[in-house]
Design an enzyme around this catalytic site. Structure first.
Site, PDB file in Angstrom:
ATOM      1  CB  SER A   1      66.811   6.871  84.646  1.00  0.00           C
ATOM      2  OG  SER A   1      67.009   6.034  83.521  1.00  0.00           O
TER       3      SER A   1
ATOM      4  CE  LYS B   1      68.166  10.823  85.699  1.00  0.00           C
ATOM      5  NZ  LYS B   1      67.308  11.936  86.161  1.00  0.00           N
TER       6      LYS B   1
ATOM      7  CE1 TYR C   1      70.025  10.614  82.744  1.00  0.00           C
ATOM      8  CE2 TYR C   1      69.756   8.298  82.184  1.00  0.00           C
ATOM      9  CZ  TYR C   1      69.205   9.538  82.468  1.00  0.00           C
ATOM     10  OH  TYR C   1      67.837   9.697  82.481  1.00  0.00           O
TER      11      TYR C   1
HETATM   12  P1  NDP Z   1      63.653  16.653  78.031  1.00  0.00           P
HETATM   13  O1  NDP Z   1      64.982  16.855  77.392  1.00  0.00           O
HETATM   14  O2  NDP Z   1      62.440  16.720  77.177  1.00  0.00           O
HETATM   15  O3  NDP Z   1      63.498  17.661  79.262  1.00  0.00           O
HETATM   16  C1  NDP Z   1      64.558  17.949  80.118  1.00  0.00           C
HETATM   17  C2  NDP Z   1      64.186  19.122  81.002  1.00  0.00           C
HETATM   18  O4  NDP Z   1      65.286  19.400  81.906  1.00  0.00           O
HETATM   19  C3  NDP Z   1      63.912  20.397  80.213  1.00  0.00           C
HETATM   20  O5  NDP Z   1      62.796  21.046  80.760  1.00  0.00           O
HETATM   21  C4  NDP Z   1      65.177  21.210  80.434  1.00  0.00           C
HETATM   22  O6  NDP Z   1      64.969  22.611  80.408  1.00  0.00           O
HETATM   23  C5  NDP Z   1      65.545  20.807  81.858  1.00  0.00           C
HETATM   24  N1  NDP Z   1      66.944  21.118  82.120  1.00  0.00           N
HETATM   25  C6  NDP Z   1      68.036  20.613  81.492  1.00  0.00           C
HETATM   26  N2  NDP Z   1      69.155  21.172  81.989  1.00  0.00           N
HETATM   27  C7  NDP Z   1      68.760  22.056  82.942  1.00  0.00           C
HETATM   28  C8  NDP Z   1      69.443  22.943  83.812  1.00  0.00           C
HETATM   29  N3  NDP Z   1      70.788  23.032  83.817  1.00  0.00           N
HETATM   30  N4  NDP Z   1      68.724  23.713  84.660  1.00  0.00           N
HETATM   31  C9  NDP Z   1      67.370  23.645  84.655  1.00  0.00           C
HETATM   32  N5  NDP Z   1      66.667  22.814  83.876  1.00  0.00           N
HETATM   33  C10 NDP Z   1      67.356  22.041  83.022  1.00  0.00           C
HETATM   34  O7  NDP Z   1      63.766  15.230  78.719  1.00  0.00           O
HETATM   35  P2  NDP Z   1      62.724  14.349  79.556  1.00  0.00           P
HETATM   36  O8  NDP Z   1      61.444  15.024  79.750  1.00  0.00           O
HETATM   37  O9  NDP Z   1      62.743  13.014  78.946  1.00  0.00           O
HETATM   38  O10 NDP Z   1      63.523  14.250  80.942  1.00  0.00           O
HETATM   39  C11 NDP Z   1      62.915  14.486  82.196  1.00  0.00           C
HETATM   40  C12 NDP Z   1      63.571  13.581  83.221  1.00  0.00           C
HETATM   41  O11 NDP Z   1      63.293  12.225  82.886  1.00  0.00           O
HETATM   42  C13 NDP Z   1      65.099  13.705  83.301  1.00  0.00           C
HETATM   43  O12 NDP Z   1      65.488  13.697  84.650  1.00  0.00           O
HETATM   44  C14 NDP Z   1      65.587  12.445  82.588  1.00  0.00           C
HETATM   45  O13 NDP Z   1      66.838  12.045  83.044  1.00  0.00           O
HETATM   46  C15 NDP Z   1      64.490  11.471  82.970  1.00  0.00           C
HETATM   47  N6  NDP Z   1      64.379  10.298  82.092  1.00  0.00           N
HETATM   48  C16 NDP Z   1      64.055  10.436  80.751  1.00  0.00           C
HETATM   49  C17 NDP Z   1      63.972   9.313  79.951  1.00  0.00           C
HETATM   50  C18 NDP Z   1      63.628   9.387  78.483  1.00  0.00           C
HETATM   51  O14 NDP Z   1      63.761   8.367  77.785  1.00  0.00           O
HETATM   52  N7  NDP Z   1      63.167  10.508  77.972  1.00  0.00           N
HETATM   53  C19 NDP Z   1      64.233   7.969  80.483  1.00  0.00           C
HETATM   54  C20 NDP Z   1      64.533   7.942  81.897  1.00  0.00           C
HETATM   55  C21 NDP Z   1      64.603   9.071  82.642  1.00  0.00           C
HETATM   56  P3  NDP Z   1      65.244  23.498  79.081  1.00  0.00           P
HETATM   57  O15 NDP Z   1      64.815  22.666  77.912  1.00  0.00           O
HETATM   58  O16 NDP Z   1      64.379  24.681  79.335  1.00  0.00           O
HETATM   59  O17 NDP Z   1      66.706  23.782  79.087  1.00  0.00           O
END
Ligand code: NDP
Length: 256
Positions: free
Chosen positions: A141, A162, A158
């Site tokens: 991030s 990261k 967080y």
């Molecule tokens: P989403 O919330 O849309 O997706 C998060 C994903 O992580 C989901 O598929 C979820 O699975 C999975 N997940 C969460 N907890 C667990 C767990 N305990 N075990 C397995 N899987 C898990 O968020 P994003 O797509 O935005 O996030 C993706 C990445 O991008 C993350 O690492 C986030 O920190 C990073 N990021 C996002 C930003 C943003 O603004 N969106 C900015 C910067 C970084 P499920 O839903 O099936 O539980």
């Protein structure tokens, strides 16, 4: 970019950036392993992938559990016999002020998924990546670099997790280079996904996105596909000279 014959694990494939990455890789011909917790969301993404390319292997797993991490790798090898790319995308942001009762519990939860699961999965994947001279892409991030706690003080854990992902990327890129395994990270700024809803900003999501967009020089937030484009490039042979890098895809958030 072709991924024909390449076996790729995508964690966080059930939503947002991971789902967009899985779709692009399916379209590029990859043999995919899509990992998430929500079976319904995973099924929807799998149907998209099947339409664009091949049906992925689905693994429902909580990556904060070591047995589940092992099962992801075991199922991959049982199904495909090898592993070429690991994309560590699963993550979440949690909000707790440092001077509250919840702070340490929140810190553990945040570190367990955003950092510890990345390390555990990479460790379990390493012998298989060594065999294929593969690579790892970690989704970090802008919070790893930018002191977002200045504006969002309850996001401190967080930011710490990261930053750990970025440093892990650099250290392990060096450690694994003799085995010809590349390791990189992608550092998104604000992206329109379920992330904010999961952080607890459900009712004020639009307000938060506008505030985040206003903090970028380009005055916008990204769509998940834009971040997936960079992840897929780094995972491809076109990026054969890139390792130990953290690539910002943040609309200039860190410039402000
Ligand atoms: P989403 O919330 O849309 O997706 C998060 C994903 O992580 C989901 O598929 C979820 O699975 C999975 N997940 C969460 N907890 C667990 C767990 N305990 N075990 C397995 N899987 C898990 O968020 P994003 O797509 O935005 O996030 C993706 C990445 O991008 C993350 O690492 C986030 O920190 C990073 N990021 C996002 C930003 C943003 O603004 N969106 C900015 C910067 C970084 P499920 O839903 O099936 O539980």
């Amino acid at each position: 970019m072709s991924f024909k014959g390449k076996v790729v694990i995508v964690t966080g494939a059930s939503s947002g950036i991971g789902a967009a990455t899985a779709r692009q890789l399916a379209a590029a011909g990859a043999d995919l392993v899509a990992v998430g917790r929500n079976q319904n969301h995973l099924n929807q993404v799998a149907m998209d992938c099947a339409t664009l390319g091949k049906m992925p292997l689905l693994v429902v797993a909580d990556l904060t559990k070591k047995d589940d991490v092992k099962r992801v790798i075991d199922n991959t090898i049982n199904q495909y016999g090898k592993l070429d790319v690991l994309i560590n995308c699963a993550g979440f942001g949690s909000l707790a002020y440092f001077d509250t009762e919840d702070a340490m519990k929140d810190f553990d939860r945040t570190m367990d998924l955003n950092l510890r699961a990345v390390v555990n999965l990479t460790h379990a994947a390493e012998p298989h990546l060594a065999a294929t001279k593969g690579n790892v892409v970690n989704v970090s991030s802008v919070a790893a670099i930018n002191n977002m706690a200045a504006e969002w003080p309850n996001l401190w854990s967080y930011c710490v997790a990261k930053a750990g992902v970025d440093q892990f990327t650099r250290c392990i890129a060096w450690v694994l280079a003799p085995k010809e395994i590349r390791v990189n990270s992608v550092n998104p700024g604000p992206v329109r996904t379920r992330f904010l809803e999961n952080v607890g900003c459900k009712d004020i999501e639009q307000q938060c996105l506008e505030k985040l967009a206003g903090h970028t020089v380009l005055n916008r937030v990204s769509e998940p596909e834009e971040v997936a484009d960079v992840i897929v490039f780094l995972a491809s042979d076109k990026a054969k000279g890139v390792t130990g890098a953290s690539w910002l895809v943040d609309n200039g958030y860190d410039l402000c």
